[in-house]
Design a protein around this motif. Structure first.
Motif, mmCIF file in Angstrom:
data_model
loop_
_atom_site.group_PDB
_atom_site.id
_atom_site.type_symbol
_atom_site.label_atom_id
_atom_site.label_comp_id
_atom_site.label_asym_id
_atom_site.label_seq_id
_atom_site.Cartn_x
_atom_site.Cartn_y
_atom_site.Cartn_z
ATOM 1 N N LEU A 173 3.084 29.564 16.709
ATOM 2 C CA LEU A 173 3.928 28.870 17.428
ATOM 3 C C LEU A 173 4.731 28.882 18.032
ATOM 4 C CD1 LEU A 173 5.238 28.470 13.703
ATOM 5 C CD2 LEU A 173 3.571 27.146 14.326
ATOM 6 N N ARG A 174 4.924 27.922 18.991
ATOM 7 C CA ARG A 174 6.259 28.020 20.316
ATOM 8 C C ARG A 174 7.289 28.071 19.282
ATOM 9 N NH1 ARG A 174 6.314 24.207 25.197
ATOM 10 N NH2 ARG A 174 8.321 22.957 24.203
ATOM 11 N N HIS A 175 8.279 29.197 20.730
ATOM 12 C CA HIS A 175 9.167 29.692 20.144
ATOM 13 C C HIS A 175 10.071 28.082 19.262
ATOM 14 C CE1 HIS A 175 12.044 28.052 23.442
ATOM 15 N NE2 HIS A 175 10.602 28.203 24.324
ATOM 16 N N ASP A 176 10.521 26.990 20.407
ATOM 17 C CA ASP A 176 11.452 26.157 19.434
ATOM 18 C C ASP A 176 10.461 24.851 18.433
ATOM 19 O OD1 ASP A 176 8.457 25.208 21.301
ATOM 20 O OD2 ASP A 176 9.760 23.976 22.766
ATOM 21 N N HIS A 177 9.356 25.633 18.166
ATOM 22 C CA HIS A 177 8.350 25.019 16.502
ATOM 23 C C HIS A 177 9.524 24.783 15.668
ATOM 24 C CE1 HIS A 177 6.135 23.402 13.391
ATOM 25 N NE2 HIS A 177 5.207 23.176 14.347
ATOM 26 N N PRO A 178 10.334 24.072 15.154
ATOM 27 C CA PRO A 178 10.557 23.619 13.681
ATOM 28 C C PRO A 178 10.655 24.820 12.913
ATOM 29 C CG PRO A 178 10.141 21.425 14.439
ATOM 30 C CD PRO A 178 9.238 22.371 15.043
ATOM 31 N N LEU A 179 9.215 25.197 12.205
ATOM 32 C CA LEU A 179 8.575 27.016 11.492
ATOM 33 C C LEU A 179 8.912 27.557 12.086
ATOM 34 C CD1 LEU A 179 6.305 24.419 9.905
ATOM 35 C CD2 LEU A 179 8.947 24.434 9.298
ATOM 36 N N ALA A 180 8.827 27.554 13.504
ATOM 37 C CA ALA A 180 9.059 28.781 14.125
ATOM 38 C C ALA A 180 10.921 29.723 13.979
ATOM 39 C CB ALA A 180 9.857 29.319 15.613
ATOM 40 N N GLY A 181 11.298 29.599 12.727
ATOM 41 C CA GLY A 181 12.502 31.066 12.562
ATOM 42 C C GLY A 181 12.608 31.383 10.824
ATOM 43 N N GLU A 182 11.390 30.510 10.028
ATOM 44 C CA GLU A 182 11.176 30.474 8.746
ATOM 45 C C GLU A 182 10.890 31.948 8.851
ATOM 46 O OE1 GLU A 182 11.983 28.178 6.462
ATOM 47 O OE2 GLU A 182 12.663 27.077 7.441
ATOM 48 N N ASP A 183 10.834 32.772 7.352
ATOM 49 C CA ASP A 183 10.308 33.505 7.058
ATOM 50 C C ASP A 183 8.261 34.088 6.126
ATOM 51 O OD1 ASP A 183 13.294 34.968 7.411
ATOM 52 O OD2 ASP A 183 13.148 34.544 4.986
ATOM 53 N N VAL A 184 8.752 33.080 6.290
ATOM 54 C CA VAL A 184 6.891 32.036 5.728
ATOM 55 C C VAL A 184 6.970 30.970 5.718
ATOM 56 C CG1 VAL A 184 7.283 32.049 2.892
ATOM 57 C CG2 VAL A 184 5.163 33.044 3.584
ATOM 58 N N ILE A 185 5.318 30.496 5.871
ATOM 59 C CA ILE A 185 5.955 28.759 5.788
ATOM 60 C C ILE A 185 3.568 28.716 5.158
ATOM 61 C CG2 ILE A 185 6.464 28.236 7.635
ATOM 62 C CD1 ILE A 185 3.887 28.554 9.305
ATOM 63 N N ASP A 186 3.781 27.638 4.796
ATOM 64 C CA ASP A 186 2.412 27.312 4.276
ATOM 65 C C ASP A 186 1.251 26.838 5.005
ATOM 66 O OD1 ASP A 186 0.145 25.277 2.607
ATOM 67 O OD2 ASP A 186 1.202 26.151 0.663
ATOM 68 N N VAL A 187 0.219 26.999 5.388
ATOM 69 C CA VAL A 187 -0.272 26.636 5.714
ATOM 70 C C VAL A 187 -0.262 25.346 6.016
ATOM 71 C CG1 VAL A 187 -2.800 26.184 5.719
ATOM 72 C CG2 VAL A 187 -2.361 26.609 7.695
ATOM 73 N N ARG A 188 -0.085 24.701 5.123
ATOM 74 C CA ARG A 188 -0.145 22.381 4.596
ATOM 75 C C ARG A 188 0.573 22.104 5.974
ATOM 76 N NH1 ARG A 188 -1.104 23.212 -1.525
ATOM 77 N NH2 ARG A 188 1.032 24.713 -1.165
ATOM 78 N N ASP A 189 1.811 23.147 5.813
ATOM 79 C CA ASP A 189 3.178 22.600 6.650
ATOM 80 C C ASP A 189 2.574 22.260 8.148
ATOM 81 O OD1 ASP A 189 4.606 23.032 3.920
ATOM 82 O OD2 ASP A 189 5.441 24.996 4.906
ATOM 83 N N LEU A 190 1.583 22.118 8.639
ATOM 84 C CA LEU A 190 1.415 22.401 10.162
ATOM 85 C C LEU A 190 -0.024 21.351 10.088
ATOM 86 C CD1 LEU A 190 0.112 26.181 10.996
ATOM 87 C CD2 LEU A 190 3.034 25.075 11.215
ATOM 88 N N ALA A 191 0.201 20.947 9.536
ATOM 89 C CA ALA A 191 -0.187 19.335 8.917
ATOM 90 C C ALA A 191 -0.420 18.492 10.046
ATOM 91 C CB ALA A 191 -0.579 18.463 7.424
#
Length: 305
Positions: A173-191
């Motif tokens: 992700l780009r550093h300013d993406h809303p999910l960039a600071g998460e510890d782990v994400i679901d690939v569905r969060d990128l839909a």
């Protein structure tokens, strides 16, 4: 019955292979440590011996149809001669020789520098030349004896070699993406993001990530060059899923975030799967410490031959 015997020597075959592999007579001369004229004479002598041309010389030299037919035989003959010479020259169990090693781009960037530095210290008489290719290209080169050593991705069993990496896939992700600071994400969060698919060797792994999530992979762009993929994400064109070794290529504008869907590629250092290994290959593989595999990944060292 038949014509006179064909007299071909190793120097002629070595010159022929060097021109093919290096893409020119001058580059071949540099690799072989002889003059360009000597390379030309050796190839011409080979053509006289076999009675036909082995190279098309217009533009970048390439094999003729007959040259293609003898290419594999020439490689086998030169490899056998080199192995015999190296065995004879070995003293004190120190291997010698030049090895061609193939690996995917991320491995060349993130894994090989440390291995090459270690080998230079432990095996000063072994020279390693690195060739970069996609996963399937690397496997084909190794199977076809175009290289003596490779880092192969997820080799089919039974395998020989040593596990040098177990590389999990992450969201890029780009550093300013809303999910960039998460510890782990679901690939569905990128839909809702434009997905950029690296269509090199990692495509099967990216598809597996989406399969595990029950998500549909619908890329907006398919990108072959990793550098291009990184540039597109930096510019805000979308997101991607890549192996963790990509980390060494990132700047502060890009981040990797672990995925809940855990897909790991196994990176195995090995020689040809169905051939006797060059003595230096056996030495390098045998001296390379295996990584500790994560849970569910096969043991670090397979049979070394």
């Amino acid at each position: 019955m038949g014509g006179p015997p064909v007299s071909v020597n190793i120097a002629q075959l070595r010159a022929f292979l060097a021109v093919v592999d290096e893409g020119g007579f001058s580059a071949a001369a540099d690799v072989l440590g002889i003059s360009q004229s000597a390379v030309s004479h050796a190839v011409a002598a080979l053509e006289r011996a076999v009675g036909c041309q082995v190279l098309v010389r217009a533009g970048r030299p390439r094999p003729t149809a007959f040259g293609d037919q003898i290419l594999a035989h020439a490689r086998s003959a030169v490899a056998a001669t080199t192995a015999i010479a190296d065995l004879a020259a070995q003293q004190g169990n120190l291997p010698t020789g030049t090895l061609r090693l193939a690996a995917p781009p991320t491995v060349c960037q993130g894994l090989l520098p440390d291995l090459l530095a270690r080998w230079r210290l432990d095996f000063p008489r072994v020279r390693v030349r690195v060739f970069e290719g996609e996963d399937d290209e690397v496997a084909d080169w190794l199977a076809g004896a175009a290289v003596e050593l490779a880092v192969v991705v997820d080799p089919a069993p039974p395998e020989r070699g040593v596990l040098v990496g177990a590389d999990a896939f992450h969201a890029l992700l780009r550093h300013d993406h809303p999910l960039a600071g998460e510890d782990v994400i679901d690939v569905r969060d990128l839909a809702d993001d434009a997905f950029l698919l690296s269509c090199g060797g990692c495509e099967a792994h990216v598809r597996e990530v989406h399969r595990l999530a029950g998500a549909v992979l619908d890329p907006v762009h398919r990108v072959r060059e990793l550098g291009t993929l990184l540039a597109m994400i930096r510019s805000g064109m979308g997101v991607s899923v890549v192996p963790e070794l990509v980390r060494v290529m990132l700047d502060s504008r890009l981040v990797l975030v672990p995925l809940r869907q855990r897909v790991v590629r196994r990176l195995v250092l090995a020689g040809p799967p169905h051939q006797t290994w060059h003595p230096a290959v056996t030495a390098l593989v045998g001296a390379t410490p295996p990584v500790e595999p994560p849970a569910g990944i096969a043991a670090g060292r397979a049979e070394v031959s």
